[in-house]
Design a protein around this motif. Sequence first.
Motif, PDB file in Angstrom:
ATOM      1  N   ALA A   1     -57.491  31.602 -76.769  1.00  0.00           N
ATOM      2  CA  ALA A   1     -56.399  30.897 -76.752  1.00  0.00           C
ATOM      3  C   ALA A   1     -55.399  31.748 -77.202  1.00  0.00           C
ATOM      4  CB  ALA A   1     -56.490  29.608 -77.545  1.00  0.00           C
ATOM      5  N   ASP A   2     -55.390  32.167 -78.457  1.00  0.00           N
ATOM      6  CA  ASP A   2     -54.330  33.028 -78.835  1.00  0.00           C
ATOM      7  C   ASP A   2     -53.932  34.242 -77.775  1.00  0.00           C
ATOM      8  OD1 ASP A   2     -52.649  34.215 -81.307  1.00  0.00           O
ATOM      9  OD2 ASP A   2     -54.069  35.835 -81.380  1.00  0.00           O
ATOM     10  N   GLN A   3     -55.095  35.003 -77.304  1.00  0.00           N
ATOM     11  CA  GLN A   3     -54.968  36.060 -76.472  1.00  0.00           C
ATOM     12  C   GLN A   3     -54.544  35.576 -74.956  1.00  0.00           C
ATOM     13  OE1 GLN A   3     -58.369  38.749 -76.559  1.00  0.00           O
ATOM     14  NE2 GLN A   3     -58.938  37.458 -78.294  1.00  0.00           N
ATOM     15  N   GLY A   4     -54.131  34.378 -74.901  1.00  0.00           N
ATOM     16  CA  GLY A   4     -53.684  33.988 -73.476  1.00  0.00           C
ATOM     17  C   GLY A   4     -54.459  34.041 -72.354  1.00  0.00           C
ATOM     18  N   ILE A   5     -56.036  33.840 -72.692  1.00  0.00           N
ATOM     19  CA  ILE A   5     -56.935  33.997 -71.558  1.00  0.00           C
ATOM     20  C   ILE A   5     -56.870  32.621 -71.056  1.00  0.00           C
ATOM     21  CG2 ILE A   5     -59.359  34.356 -71.191  1.00  0.00           C
ATOM     22  CD1 ILE A   5     -59.042  36.565 -73.305  1.00  0.00           C
ATOM     23  N   LEU A   6     -56.644  31.517 -71.751  1.00  0.00           N
ATOM     24  CA  LEU A   6     -57.090  29.925 -71.586  1.00  0.00           C
ATOM     25  C   LEU A   6     -55.611  29.205 -71.031  1.00  0.00           C
ATOM     26  CD1 LEU A   6     -59.506  29.059 -74.458  1.00  0.00           C
ATOM     27  CD2 LEU A   6     -59.915  30.220 -72.399  1.00  0.00           C
ATOM     28  N   VAL A   7     -55.967  28.429 -70.095  1.00  0.00           N
ATOM     29  CA  VAL A   7     -55.090  27.474 -69.508  1.00  0.00           C
ATOM     30  C   VAL A   7     -54.687  26.317 -70.719  1.00  0.00           C
ATOM     31  CG1 VAL A   7     -54.371  25.716 -67.932  1.00  0.00           C
ATOM     32  CG2 VAL A   7     -55.662  27.619 -67.063  1.00  0.00           C
ATOM     33  N   PRO A   8     -53.512  26.054 -70.929  1.00  0.00           N
ATOM     34  CA  PRO A   8     -52.938  24.867 -71.942  1.00  0.00           C
ATOM     35  C   PRO A   8     -53.244  23.667 -71.034  1.00  0.00           C
ATOM     36  CG  PRO A   8     -51.010  26.166 -71.192  1.00  0.00           C
ATOM     37  CD  PRO A   8     -52.320  26.868 -70.883  1.00  0.00           C
ATOM     38  N   LEU A   9     -54.269  22.918 -71.365  1.00  0.00           N
ATOM     39  CA  LEU A   9     -54.313  21.825 -70.408  1.00  0.00           C
ATOM     40  C   LEU A   9     -53.347  20.619 -70.574  1.00  0.00           C
ATOM     41  CD1 LEU A   9     -58.295  21.366 -71.402  1.00  0.00           C
ATOM     42  CD2 LEU A   9     -57.147  22.572 -69.475  1.00  0.00           C
ATOM     43  N   ASP A  10     -52.742  20.709 -71.713  1.00  0.00           N
ATOM     44  CA  ASP A  10     -51.553  19.601 -71.823  1.00  0.00           C
ATOM     45  C   ASP A  10     -50.396  19.959 -71.031  1.00  0.00           C
ATOM     46  OD1 ASP A  10     -51.087  21.946 -73.400  1.00  0.00           O
ATOM     47  OD2 ASP A  10     -50.881  20.661 -75.179  1.00  0.00           O
ATOM     48  N   SER A  11     -50.507  21.277 -70.149  1.00  0.00           N
ATOM     49  CA  SER A  11     -49.312  21.557 -68.996  1.00  0.00           C
ATOM     50  C   SER A  11     -50.109  21.062 -67.567  1.00  0.00           C
ATOM     51  CB  SER A  11     -49.050  23.161 -69.176  1.00  0.00           C
ATOM     52  OG  SER A  11     -50.285  23.895 -68.747  1.00  0.00           O
ATOM     53  N   VAL A  12     -51.115  20.508 -67.592  1.00  0.00           N
ATOM     54  CA  VAL A  12     -51.528  20.013 -66.391  1.00  0.00           C
ATOM     55  C   VAL A  12     -51.664  18.470 -66.517  1.00  0.00           C
ATOM     56  CG1 VAL A  12     -53.587  20.295 -64.800  1.00  0.00           C
ATOM     57  CG2 VAL A  12     -52.913  22.177 -66.178  1.00  0.00           C
ATOM     58  N   PRO A  13     -50.848  17.892 -65.666  1.00  0.00           N
ATOM     59  CA  PRO A  13     -50.779  16.344 -65.757  1.00  0.00           C
ATOM     60  C   PRO A  13     -51.808  15.743 -65.228  1.00  0.00           C
ATOM     61  CG  PRO A  13     -48.741  17.444 -64.771  1.00  0.00           C
ATOM     62  CD  PRO A  13     -49.572  18.509 -65.128  1.00  0.00           C
ATOM     63  N   GLU A  14     -52.667  16.249 -64.250  1.00  0.00           N
ATOM     64  CA  GLU A  14     -53.736  15.842 -63.619  1.00  0.00           C
ATOM     65  C   GLU A  14     -54.944  15.598 -64.941  1.00  0.00           C
ATOM     66  OE1 GLU A  14     -52.165  18.109 -60.386  1.00  0.00           O
ATOM     67  OE2 GLU A  14     -52.190  18.191 -62.505  1.00  0.00           O
ATOM     68  N   VAL A  15     -54.998  16.466 -65.543  1.00  0.00           N
ATOM     69  CA  VAL A  15     -56.075  16.680 -66.590  1.00  0.00           C
ATOM     70  C   VAL A  15     -55.651  15.411 -67.622  1.00  0.00           C
ATOM     71  CG1 VAL A  15     -57.248  18.093 -68.577  1.00  0.00           C
ATOM     72  CG2 VAL A  15     -56.851  18.884 -66.109  1.00  0.00           C
ATOM     73  N   MET A  16     -54.536  15.455 -68.185  1.00  0.00           N
ATOM     74  CA  MET A  16     -54.216  14.775 -68.965  1.00  0.00           C
ATOM     75  C   MET A  16     -54.296  13.302 -68.684  1.00  0.00           C
ATOM     76  SD  MET A  16     -53.384  16.682 -71.541  1.00  0.00           S
ATOM     77  CE  MET A  16     -52.694  15.778 -72.667  1.00  0.00           C
ATOM     78  N   ASP A  17     -53.860  12.863 -67.590  1.00  0.00           N
ATOM     79  CA  ASP A  17     -54.188  11.709 -66.909  1.00  0.00           C
ATOM     80  C   ASP A  17     -55.821  11.403 -67.076  1.00  0.00           C
ATOM     81  OD1 ASP A  17     -51.731  11.329 -66.204  1.00  0.00           O
ATOM     82  OD2 ASP A  17     -51.847  11.821 -64.210  1.00  0.00           O
ATOM     83  N   ALA A  18     -56.510  12.260 -66.508  1.00  0.00           N
ATOM     84  CA  ALA A  18     -58.040  11.816 -66.613  1.00  0.00           C
ATOM     85  C   ALA A  18     -58.732  11.789 -68.082  1.00  0.00           C
ATOM     86  CB  ALA A  18     -58.896  13.108 -66.138  1.00  0.00           C
ATOM     87  N   LEU A  19     -57.970  12.622 -69.083  1.00  0.00           N
ATOM     88  CA  LEU A  19     -58.367  12.318 -70.559  1.00  0.00           C
ATOM     89  C   LEU A  19     -57.990  10.971 -70.858  1.00  0.00           C
ATOM     90  CD1 LEU A  19     -57.119  15.755 -71.943  1.00  0.00           C
ATOM     91  CD2 LEU A  19     -59.865  15.073 -71.710  1.00  0.00           C
ATOM     92  N   GLN A  20     -56.820  10.439 -70.275  1.00  0.00           N
ATOM     93  CA  GLN A  20     -56.415   9.222 -70.917  1.00  0.00           C
ATOM     94  C   GLN A  20     -57.269   8.269 -70.146  1.00  0.00           C
ATOM     95  OE1 GLN A  20     -52.212   8.271 -70.036  1.00  0.00           O
ATOM     96  NE2 GLN A  20     -52.516   6.254 -71.384  1.00  0.00           N
ATOM     97  N   ALA A  21     -57.733   8.134 -68.809  1.00  0.00           N
ATOM     98  CA  ALA A  21     -58.438   7.327 -68.192  1.00  0.00           C
ATOM     99  C   ALA A  21     -59.651   7.093 -68.570  1.00  0.00           C
ATOM    100  CB  ALA A  21     -58.297   7.623 -66.621  1.00  0.00           C
ATOM    101  N   TYR A  22     -60.397   8.240 -69.137  1.00  0.00           N
ATOM    102  CA  TYR A  22     -61.699   8.124 -69.565  1.00  0.00           C
ATOM    103  C   TYR A  22     -61.802   8.002 -70.861  1.00  0.00           C
ATOM    104  CZ  TYR A  22     -62.403   9.771 -64.870  1.00  0.00           C
ATOM    105  OH  TYR A  22     -62.085   9.922 -63.246  1.00  0.00           O
ATOM    106  N   GLY A  23     -60.719   7.731 -71.790  1.00  0.00           N
ATOM    107  CA  GLY A  23     -60.792   7.497 -73.142  1.00  0.00           C
ATOM    108  C   GLY A  23     -61.302   8.767 -73.985  1.00  0.00           C
ATOM    109  N   ILE A  24     -60.786  10.112 -73.599  1.00  0.00           N
ATOM    110  CA  ILE A  24     -61.258  11.419 -74.339  1.00  0.00           C
ATOM    111  C   ILE A  24     -60.054  11.751 -75.119  1.00  0.00           C
ATOM    112  CG2 ILE A  24     -61.876  13.456 -74.161  1.00  0.00           C
ATOM    113  CD1 ILE A  24     -63.052  12.877 -71.119  1.00  0.00           C
ATOM    114  N   PRO A  25     -60.320  11.863 -76.473  1.00  0.00           N
ATOM    115  CA  PRO A  25     -59.296  12.138 -77.303  1.00  0.00           C
ATOM    116  C   PRO A  25     -58.637  13.344 -77.035  1.00  0.00           C
ATOM    117  CG  PRO A  25     -61.520  12.217 -78.544  1.00  0.00           C
ATOM    118  CD  PRO A  25     -61.704  11.653 -77.139  1.00  0.00           C
ATOM    119  N   THR A  26     -57.319  13.304 -77.299  1.00  0.00           N
ATOM    120  CA  THR A  26     -56.568  14.860 -77.064  1.00  0.00           C
ATOM    121  C   THR A  26     -56.266  15.274 -78.441  1.00  0.00           C
ATOM    122  OG1 THR A  26     -54.754  13.434 -76.903  1.00  0.00           O
ATOM    123  CG2 THR A  26     -55.592  13.819 -74.703  1.00  0.00           C
ATOM    124  N   ASP A  27     -56.851  14.791 -79.462  1.00  0.00           N
ATOM    125  CA  ASP A  27     -56.413  15.258 -80.765  1.00  0.00           C
ATOM    126  C   ASP A  27     -57.298  16.576 -81.137  1.00  0.00           C
ATOM    127  OD1 ASP A  27     -58.504  13.548 -81.172  1.00  0.00           O
ATOM    128  OD2 ASP A  27     -57.660  12.758 -82.971  1.00  0.00           O
TER     129      ASP A  27
END
Length: 220
Positions: free
Chosen positions: A118-144
């Motif tokens: 993450a620190d090296q910039g190799i990973l996608v910040p998922l909180d910048s992808v609305p569809e992923v955040m919507d899915a996390l909320q829909a399936y009750g998956i914590p974002t903390d």
Amino acid sequence: MKTPLTAERLRQHLRYGWWKYVLSLALILSLSSILFTMTAPRPAEDQKIEMLVYGATREDALNAYLEWVRQERFPEQELFSASVYTDAASGIAGMATRIFAGDGDIFLLPEDTFKGYADQGILVPLDSVPEVMDALQAYGIPTDRGNALGPDGQPYLFGISVTCLPVMESWLVDRSVDRYLCIRVRNGNDETAKRLLIQMLKDLHSLDGMVIPESITASP
């Protein structure tokens, strides 16, 4: 004058020189295999997804799931596959070599490695992808959970803890450390990787009411 070839001379030659023919045949077969591997048609980058996993995991279950979900949800794609790396099989260094060579679309990484990438910039910040955040909320998956510092020193949601995906967690052989599901940036099949992650959240977030065939989730 040439020595005439006789049955006795041929038998004597084969008695002492047979290994040369065995070695030649082995070399021919080996070279043929390498040539086939190098020239065999490979799916284009935008027609495949490879998941790289560090830590002892049921590779058969992962690949069975990925092939099932490809056929059921992504029939336009040619190949979904998983490769598992452990300390007994080239370890984290072997997997890192592939990642820095540009391989892999989705990763399942232990915490320290996850935070380093993450620190090296190799990973996608998922909180910048609305569809992923919507899915996390829909399936009750914590974002903390799954937060890490990005290249700019700011925290972002880079991964999903495997403990939030009990179906996938059941495929882990080594559960001594938490692991995080994440997407590599600019992986060559970005849209499909994002869609697959969302599908995995749907399929793997609960052991109840699964749509995955029991043959995939069953223990070996």
